[in-house]
Design an enzyme around this catalytic site. Structure first.
Site, PDB file in Angstrom:
ATOM      1  N   TYR A  19      38.484   4.797  52.437  1.00  0.00           N
ATOM      2  CA  TYR A  19      38.402   6.251  52.306  1.00  0.00           C
ATOM      3  C   TYR A  19      37.327   6.844  53.213  1.00  0.00           C
ATOM      4  CZ  TYR A  19      41.562   7.089  48.387  1.00  0.00           C
ATOM      5  OH  TYR A  19      42.665   7.242  47.593  1.00  0.00           O
ATOM      6  N   LYS A  28      42.649  -8.533  48.407  1.00  0.00           N
ATOM      7  CA  LYS A  28      43.598  -9.320  49.192  1.00  0.00           C
ATOM      8  C   LYS A  28      42.757 -10.299  50.001  1.00  0.00           C
ATOM      9  CE  LYS A  28      47.536  -8.644  50.196  1.00  0.00           C
ATOM     10  NZ  LYS A  28      48.752  -9.437  49.823  1.00  0.00           N
ATOM     11  N   ASP A  42      48.531  -7.168  45.091  1.00  0.00           N
ATOM     12  CA  ASP A  42      49.993  -7.022  44.980  1.00  0.00           C
ATOM     13  C   ASP A  42      50.505  -7.736  43.724  1.00  0.00           C
ATOM     14  OD1 ASP A  42      49.286  -9.450  46.150  1.00  0.00           O
ATOM     15  OD2 ASP A  42      51.028  -9.544  47.483  1.00  0.00           O
ATOM     16  N   ASP A  85      43.001   3.173  43.493  1.00  0.00           N
ATOM     17  CA  ASP A  85      43.787   4.413  43.522  1.00  0.00           C
ATOM     18  C   ASP A  85      45.241   4.121  43.181  1.00  0.00           C
ATOM     19  OD1 ASP A  85      44.386   7.162  44.129  1.00  0.00           O
ATOM     20  OD2 ASP A  85      45.191   6.488  46.052  1.00  0.00           O
ATOM     21  N   ASP A  90      47.389   4.685  39.310  1.00  0.00           N
ATOM     22  CA  ASP A  90      48.600   5.499  39.121  1.00  0.00           C
ATOM     23  C   ASP A  90      49.682   4.676  38.418  1.00  0.00           C
ATOM     24  OD1 ASP A  90      47.586   7.797  40.281  1.00  0.00           O
ATOM     25  OD2 ASP A  90      49.371   8.144  41.509  1.00  0.00           O
TER      26      ASP A  90
HETATM   27  C1  IPM Z   1      42.772  10.335  42.911  1.00  0.00           C
HETATM   28  C2  IPM Z   1      43.475  11.164  43.950  1.00  0.00           C
HETATM   29  C3  IPM Z   1      42.512  11.397  45.093  1.00  0.00           C
HETATM   30  C4  IPM Z   1      42.189  10.050  45.692  1.00  0.00           C
HETATM   31  C5  IPM Z   1      42.985  12.400  46.154  1.00  0.00           C
HETATM   32  C6  IPM Z   1      43.277  13.752  45.557  1.00  0.00           C
HETATM   33  C7  IPM Z   1      41.991  12.544  47.277  1.00  0.00           C
HETATM   34  O1  IPM Z   1      44.636  10.531  44.350  1.00  0.00           O
HETATM   35  O2  IPM Z   1      41.725  10.785  42.409  1.00  0.00           O
HETATM   36  O3  IPM Z   1      43.266   9.276  42.581  1.00  0.00           O
HETATM   37  O4  IPM Z   1      42.973   9.512  46.485  1.00  0.00           O
HETATM   38  O5  IPM Z   1      41.134   9.518  45.355  1.00  0.00           O
HETATM   39 MG    MG Z   2      45.155   8.813  43.204  1.00  0.00          MG
END
Ligand code: IPM
Ligand code: MG
Length: 370
Positions: free
Chosen positions: A143, A194, A227, A251, A255
């Site tokens: 990042y 990884k 993975d 990240d 999700d």
């Molecule tokens: C998260 C989001 C952020 C990230 C974006 C909005 C920059 O996806 O907080 O997970 O990638 O960190």
């Molecule tokens: Mg995210």
């Protein structure tokens, strides 16, 4: 009388302001019924801040975030700002806050509430009682790594570059957060990388192992390729307790873990800095869902994740366990009573909008505190 705790509220874009409005109801209720009040400042972030000031994270917001005891963040981004140059995008609002405040440990719980076990994409028996904590490194890695950018090669062809870079200290400090959390839970950390293809992954595995051996030998440590972790999460998620990963893997996996719970609209998160010599620790709390522009302004968003972010803030930053628990219990009871926002709607339940949900939760708080 001790001074009031200071809170910076940053509603941001999309559904952020709507769901934050419901959190304000809880804060007002706490002032009336629990005799706790906060000094609340409200600030600009994301697209809202771009519109007002030209910057997704104005200095005034950053200064306020440094001053307060905790930040409650909504969400940023939306189609309105999609065509802005990369350096001006709303997302930089949250990235700058994380970086400048040194918020390196992003805690993302994935919990399946009893009432929502059959809302998951997986079979209910695979996720019933699921309780995972993802610890994502959040100020380093790809990042922020240099070099980055899009440039021309000698043939005049474009080349996109991002750099994954981790120092051993960056890895060690976030690993400690994961091990400490595991001790208060089921005592297991799964560290993902990884190491089979990435140099930063090799270092990650080595450093996590060293910290484990020297300071946390009582905690179970498992190393897993990222993975494989994705596959295991989607098939046998209950094997996990704490998952530790880099900014990028954290990240993506958070999700996926969130999807297992049946609704992004239910999940809060905390992002913490180091404990400073003064005892102060910068901290930001935000729901995992984004700004959801497709439903913004319609009064249908689920306010629970933002409310649970407040509960997390009360527990971690202010040590107010009882109040945090009250909020969590009130939400659980309202779900048990059958109220559902659209994102978690199930057959035979009552579909309600944002403010009806918010009112019901405050009514439940009222009963619980009576
Ligand atoms: C998260 C989001 C952020 C990230 C974006 C909005 C920059 O996806 O907080 O997970 O990638 O960190
Ligand atoms: Mg995210």
């Amino acid at each position: 009388m001790p001074a009031n705790k200071k809170l910076l509220v940053l509603p941001g874009d999309g559904i952020g302001p709507e769901v934050m409005g419901e959190v304000r109801r809880i804060i007002d209720w706490m002032a009336h019924r629990r005799a706790v009040s906060f000094d609340i400042e409200e600030g600009l972030v994301g697209g809202a801040a771009i519109d007002a000031t030209g910057s997704p994270c104005p200095d005034a917001t950053l200064d306020a975030a440094r001053r307060v005891d905790a930040v409650l963040f909504g969400s940023v981004g939306g189609p309105k700002w999609d065509s802005l140059p990369f350096e001006q995008r709303p997302e930089l609002g949250i990235l700058r806050l994380r970086k400048e405040l040194g918020l390196f440990a992003n805690l993302r719980p994935a919990i399946v509430m009893e009432a929502l076990a059959d809302a998951s994409a997986l079979r209910a028996e695979l996720v019933k009682g699921l309780d995972i904590m993802i610890v994502r490194e959040s100020t380093g890695g790809i990042y922020f790594g240099e070099p980055r950018g899009i440039h021309m090669d000698a043939q005049g062809k474009r080349v996109g570059i991002d750099t994954e870079v981790y120092s051993e200290d960056e890895i060690a400090r976030v690993a400690r957060v994961a091990f400490d959390l595991a001790r208060g839970r089921r005592n297991k950390v799964t560290s993902v990388e990884k190491a089979n293809v990435m140099q930063s992954g090799r270092l990650w595995r080595a450093v996590v192992g060293e910290v484990h051996k020297a300071e946390y030998a009582d905690v179970e440590l498992e190393n897993m390729y990222a993975d494989n972790c994705a596959m295991q999460l989607a098939s046998r998620p209950k094997q996990f307790d704490v998952i530790l990963g880099s900014n990028l893997f954290g990240d993506v996996l958070s999700d996926l873990a969130a999807a297992l719970t049946g609704s992004l609209g239910m999940l809060p998160s905390a992002t913490l800095g180091a404990v400073q010599p003064s005892g102060k620790r910068h901290a930001l709390y935000e729901p995992i869902h984004g700004s959801a522009p497709d439903i913004a302004g319609k009064g249908v968003a689920n306010p629970c994740a933002q409310m649970l972010s407040l509960a997390m803030l009360l527990r971690i930053s202010f040590g107010m366990e009882e109040d945090a628990k009250l909020i969590e219990t009130a939400i659980e009871r309202v779900l048990n009573s059958g109220f559902r926002t659209a994102d978690i709607m199930q057959p035979g339940r009552a579909r309600v909008g944002t403010s009806v949900m918010g009112e019901a939760i405050v009514r439940e708080l009222e009963k619980l505190a009576a």
